[in-house]
Design a protein around this motif. Sequence first.
Motif, PDB file in Angstrom:
ATOM      1  N   VAL A 217     -74.141   7.557 -45.127  1.00 12.23           N
ATOM      2  CA  VAL A 217     -74.283   7.417 -43.473  1.00 12.23           C
ATOM      3  C   VAL A 217     -73.606   6.098 -43.257  1.00 12.23           C
TER       4      VAL A 217
ATOM      5  N   THR B 298     -79.205   7.788 -51.299  1.00 13.85           N
ATOM      6  CA  THR B 298     -77.495   8.179 -51.321  1.00 13.85           C
ATOM      7  C   THR B 298     -77.029   8.632 -50.117  1.00 13.85           C
ATOM      8  N   ALA B 299     -77.967   9.539 -49.307  1.00 15.19           N
ATOM      9  CA  ALA B 299     -77.505   9.826 -47.923  1.00 15.19           C
ATOM     10  C   ALA B 299     -77.394   8.440 -47.216  1.00 15.19           C
TER      11      ALA B 299
ATOM     12  N   ALA C 242     -81.950  11.187 -53.267  1.00 12.38           N
ATOM     13  CA  ALA C 242     -81.356  12.022 -52.195  1.00 12.38           C
ATOM     14  C   ALA C 242     -81.376  10.971 -51.079  1.00 12.38           C
ATOM     15  N   SER C 243     -82.280  10.443 -50.541  1.00 11.28           N
ATOM     16  CA  SER C 243     -82.495   9.846 -49.269  1.00 11.28           C
ATOM     17  C   SER C 243     -81.717   8.435 -49.290  1.00 11.28           C
TER      18      SER C 243
ATOM     19  N   VAL D  70     -82.436   6.536 -43.962  1.00  8.79           N
ATOM     20  CA  VAL D  70     -81.386   7.145 -43.303  1.00  8.79           C
ATOM     21  C   VAL D  70     -81.521   6.648 -41.901  1.00  8.79           C
TER      22      VAL D  70
END
Length: 272
Positions: free
Chosen positions: A146, A141-142, A138-139, A57
């Motif tokens: 972003v 995808t985020a 999850a990371s 991220v």
Amino acid sequence: MTTTTTTPALSDTRRNRNRNRNRNRTGFREALAYEWIKFRSVRSTVWTTAATAVLPVIGAVFIAATGSLQPDDTVLGGSLTLTVVAQMLAAVVGALVASGEYSSGTIRTTFAACPRRGTVLAAKATLVAGAMYLLALASCTAAYLVGDAMLPEGRYARGEPLPALFGIAASFAVAAVLGLAVGILVRHSAGAVTTVIGLLLLPSLFGPLFGDAERWVAGLSPTAALEKLTQTSDAAADTVGSLGPWPSLLLVAACTTALTLGALLLLRRRDA
């Protein structure tokens, strides 16, 4: 009328038998629960896992904010620029899960609680693979969301996030199991971390030296499979091999499985 008396020796024998029965009943579920308790109790493992989660991220925000994305790159590849470093940290987590117990001596307690060493290794592998897969999914995808939101619309190709994100998460899981196997083999934290990072980087560096076999050698690293799956412009054939992303991931998974089986054989033969 007769009375039955139990001698202390007989009582101790029965007590020891009950202990052995309880030990033999320790199965995969109990071993997995025990591994989870240790995993979240060790600071180095927790902090390294946290860094693995936040790096993608942070990389997406940095790339989008500075506009440093290459013209021929994709939104997916640019957003996941730091996933290579995050994958290395995932491998380090796997190495620490195994080698950390040897350094602290708690591996003896682990084998005392669960004498079946294959069960112990299976529980460790399931824990690190499952945790890194879910965390990376999850990371990453985020990070992609972003980057997609921050980058100028229409300037860069979007790439194909699905099913690539599932493969990217799987490459993190493979890297973690690779680190675990190395940790079992080396049994020293610093040595295991150095070795697993070398295994991630060296195939891409030495692949061109093998001529026609370059496509196989350079594709042996989880890092190579990751770069192909992220569809980055840096994934050139001379650095990551010419195999496709999914065949490369399968090749890496097969090699990691073989190394893990070798670690299991050695684990059963030598003392803790």
